[in-house]
Design a protein around this motif. Structure first.
Motif, PDB file in Angstrom:
ATOM      1  N   HIS A 103      23.775  46.585  25.917  1.00  0.00           N
ATOM      2  CA  HIS A 103      23.810  46.334  27.449  1.00  0.00           C
ATOM      3  C   HIS A 103      25.068  47.024  27.997  1.00  0.00           C
ATOM      4  CE1 HIS A 103      23.120  43.898  30.938  1.00  0.00           C
ATOM      5  NE2 HIS A 103      24.256  43.612  31.066  1.00  0.00           N
ATOM      6  N   ASP A 104      24.969  47.372  29.321  1.00  0.00           N
ATOM      7  CA  ASP A 104      25.673  47.971  30.021  1.00  0.00           C
ATOM      8  C   ASP A 104      26.183  47.317  31.224  1.00  0.00           C
ATOM      9  OD1 ASP A 104      25.460  51.544  31.392  1.00  0.00           O
ATOM     10  OD2 ASP A 104      27.010  50.236  31.379  1.00  0.00           O
ATOM     11  N   VAL A 105      27.351  46.962  31.370  1.00  0.00           N
ATOM     12  CA  VAL A 105      27.851  46.100  32.553  1.00  0.00           C
ATOM     13  C   VAL A 105      28.293  46.968  33.560  1.00  0.00           C
ATOM     14  CG1 VAL A 105      29.643  44.517  33.104  1.00  0.00           C
ATOM     15  CG2 VAL A 105      28.854  44.582  30.875  1.00  0.00           C
ATOM     16  N   LEU A 142      28.691  46.381  24.137  1.00  0.00           N
ATOM     17  CA  LEU A 142      28.515  46.075  25.433  1.00  0.00           C
ATOM     18  C   LEU A 142      29.492  47.154  25.934  1.00  0.00           C
ATOM     19  CD1 LEU A 142      28.049  43.650  27.463  1.00  0.00           C
ATOM     20  CD2 LEU A 142      30.389  42.925  26.975  1.00  0.00           C
ATOM     21  N   GLU A 143      28.681  47.573  27.043  1.00  0.00           N
ATOM     22  CA  GLU A 143      29.259  49.095  27.691  1.00  0.00           C
ATOM     23  C   GLU A 143      29.971  48.667  29.087  1.00  0.00           C
ATOM     24  OE1 GLU A 143      26.319  51.888  27.939  1.00  0.00           O
ATOM     25  OE2 GLU A 143      27.159  53.054  29.474  1.00  0.00           O
ATOM     26  N   ASP A 144      31.132  49.715  29.122  1.00  0.00           N
ATOM     27  CA  ASP A 144      31.841  49.497  30.419  1.00  0.00           C
ATOM     28  C   ASP A 144      31.869  48.243  31.023  1.00  0.00           C
ATOM     29  OD1 ASP A 144      30.531  52.916  31.372  1.00  0.00           O
ATOM     30  OD2 ASP A 144      32.162  52.395  30.546  1.00  0.00           O
ATOM     31  N   GLY A 185      33.416  55.194  28.241  1.00  0.00           N
ATOM     32  CA  GLY A 185      33.839  56.455  28.282  1.00  0.00           C
ATOM     33  C   GLY A 185      33.002  57.594  29.101  1.00  0.00           C
ATOM     34  N   GLU A 186      31.819  57.048  29.596  1.00  0.00           N
ATOM     35  CA  GLU A 186      31.073  58.186  30.281  1.00  0.00           C
ATOM     36  C   GLU A 186      31.781  58.747  31.656  1.00  0.00           C
ATOM     37  OE1 GLU A 186      27.535  55.523  30.922  1.00  0.00           O
ATOM     38  OE2 GLU A 186      27.855  55.924  33.166  1.00  0.00           O
ATOM     39  N   VAL A 187      32.631  58.041  32.034  1.00  0.00           N
ATOM     40  CA  VAL A 187      33.055  58.567  33.235  1.00  0.00           C
ATOM     41  C   VAL A 187      34.530  59.264  33.053  1.00  0.00           C
ATOM     42  CG1 VAL A 187      31.986  57.046  34.985  1.00  0.00           C
ATOM     43  CG2 VAL A 187      34.181  56.273  33.743  1.00  0.00           C
TER      44      VAL A 187
HETATM   45 MG    MG Z   1      26.595  53.447  31.051  1.00  0.00          MG
END
Ligand code: MG
Ligand code: CS2
Length: 416
Positions: A223-225, A249-251, A275-277
């Motif tokens: 899941h991406d917050v 659990l992402e971002d 970390g994607e940003v």
């Molecule tokens: Mg994301």
């Protein structure tokens, strides 16, 4: 003294960079690609796509990078990276590091083609035969989202990200009715969306309770917050999700503040991905060295290319953190192709995001990676295995688009 005329991957003269150009195309969405050509005729491709800021990177490449490439030895990949990073003076940042990444990936592609080796072999060979991926399921409610997760499982996915609409909100991150993948940059100026945390914190645990009830405990659920919670809210959500054993659990909370992840760690063992940003090892360092996360998502196109992301992966490995590359459709197939080779080599591999590109995009970027049984398989072509059909690309002109913004119901600016 090395006899440069007899090196295995062509002579110094063969490797001389004689031309480089930026190709902007929009087969369903905007992509920016750098093509570097050597005197031998061998060329390489690098992705330079930064969603919503495409022309900034194109201009940086055309104005400040390409004039410095002409005449350089394409085989001096590290030195070119150091020149573009240290020589920029105004170092780091998403535009600069995406431009450097495009050059870096194109040079690795050229090296592979000149050596006749696939990129994973240049990096050190296979650590695995296949690359586990996760797909994106979403729905307008829990019922529809669970049915979508079931559809992905039926397609062979072993890992699925699930995002459902937040009751009461007109638009929710990651929820799409489009047949293909979710495309957030849908308007020339940022779409104004409303975010509300309370209903979100209520619906997400119920979603994953239902997903485990419907699909069992074997499938990996993510899941991406998307950066939207305060640290203590993120700690509460991570704790509430523990019974449903998420893969990650992402971002969960904006990652400029690594201390925020101390709160989450204090209250929960739900694995965390960030970390994607990020765009350099310096963004990642505190979270990695303090083991505040479990997966690092900084990927090749925004993280300075293979040369730099390799260093991030090695630092992550020292602290028990695995890779989980960003792989949204706003990263071109050139990045996905390079990522699958990197994922095939990297010892501390975790998982690869795989939002399928549209057929139109795949036609512009022919490639040899394939999806089968929930995994991606790198091809054996020399380099990263992705081409660009320039004639077809020219049929899809750039169309300015920006990412949405988010405000709280009272109008306070928030994180989209
Ligand atoms: Mg994301
Ligand atoms: C998302 C991305 O895939 C993800 O994890 O965070 O879709 C992100 O919203 C886009 O890449 C932004 O351009």
């Amino acid at each position: 003294m090395v006899n440069v005329e007899s090196e295995p991957h062509g002579s110094r003269r063969d490797r001389e960079i004689v031309a480089a150009r930026v190709i902007v195309t929009s087969p369903g969405r905007n992509f920016v690609t750098l093509k570097i050509e050597t005197r031998s005729g061998v060329s390489g491709l690098g992705d330079a796509t930064l969603n919503g800021r495409e022309l900034a990177v194109a201009a940086y490449l055309e104005q400040h990078v390409i004039p410095n490439l002409i005449g350089r030895d394409a085989g001096r990949i590290e030195d070119t990276w150091q020149f573009l990073y240290r020589g920029a003076y105004w170092r780091r940042g998403p535009v600069t590091m995406t431009a450097i990444a495009a050059v870096d990936v194109a040079l690795w592609d050229i090296l592979g083609k000149m050596a006749g080796l696939p990129l994973y072999q240049l990096l050190g060979g296979r650590s695995r035969d296949v690359v586990l991926v996760y797909g994106h399921a979403s729905g307008r409610d829990i019922e529809e989202t669970s049915a979508e997760v079931g559809r992905f499982i039926a397609q062979g996915y072993r890992a699925v990200r699930a995002q459902c609409a937040v009751p009461g909100l007109a638009k929710s991150y990651g929820v799409t009715r489009m047949k293909n993948a979710y495309e957030p940059a849908e308007s020339e100026l940022p779409l104004q969306t409303v975010w509300s945390t309370a209903p979100y914190l209520e619906v997400v645990p119920r979603l994953f309770e239902r997903l485990r009830a419907d699909h069992g405990r074997e499938v990996e659920l993510l899941h991406d917050v998307h950066h939207r919670l305060t640290p203590i809210e993120a700690a509460r959500l991570a704790r509430d999700l523990e019974p449903y054993r998420l893969f990650w659990l992402e971002d969960a909370t904006p990652a400029e503040n690594p201390d925020g992840f101390e709160h989450i760690r204090r209250h929960s063992v739900t694995p965390l991905a960030v970390g994607e940003v990020f765009n350099s090892i310096w963004d990642c360092r505190a979270l990695l060295e303090r083991q505040l996360i479990d997966y690092i998502r900084t990927t090749i196109v925004h993280g300075g290319g293979i040369t730099h992301v390799r260093r991030i992966a090695d630092l992550a490995a020292l602290h028990g953190v695995r890779t989980g590359f960003h792989g949204a459709t706003d990263l071109s197939p050139v990045t996905l192709g390079a990522a699958v080779h990197f994922d095939t080599w990297v010892p501390n591999f975790g998982i690869q995001e795989y939002m399928r590109h549209s057929e139109q995009t795949d036609a512009v970027f022919p490639h040899d990676y394939t999806f089968r049984d929930g995994c991606l398989h790198s091809g054996e072509s020399a380099g990263h295995g992705v081409q660009l059909d320039e004639k077809l690309a020219a049929r899809f002109p750039y169309s300015p688009k920006q990412l949405p913004v988010a405000r709280l119901p009272d109008g306070t600016m928030w994180d989209w």
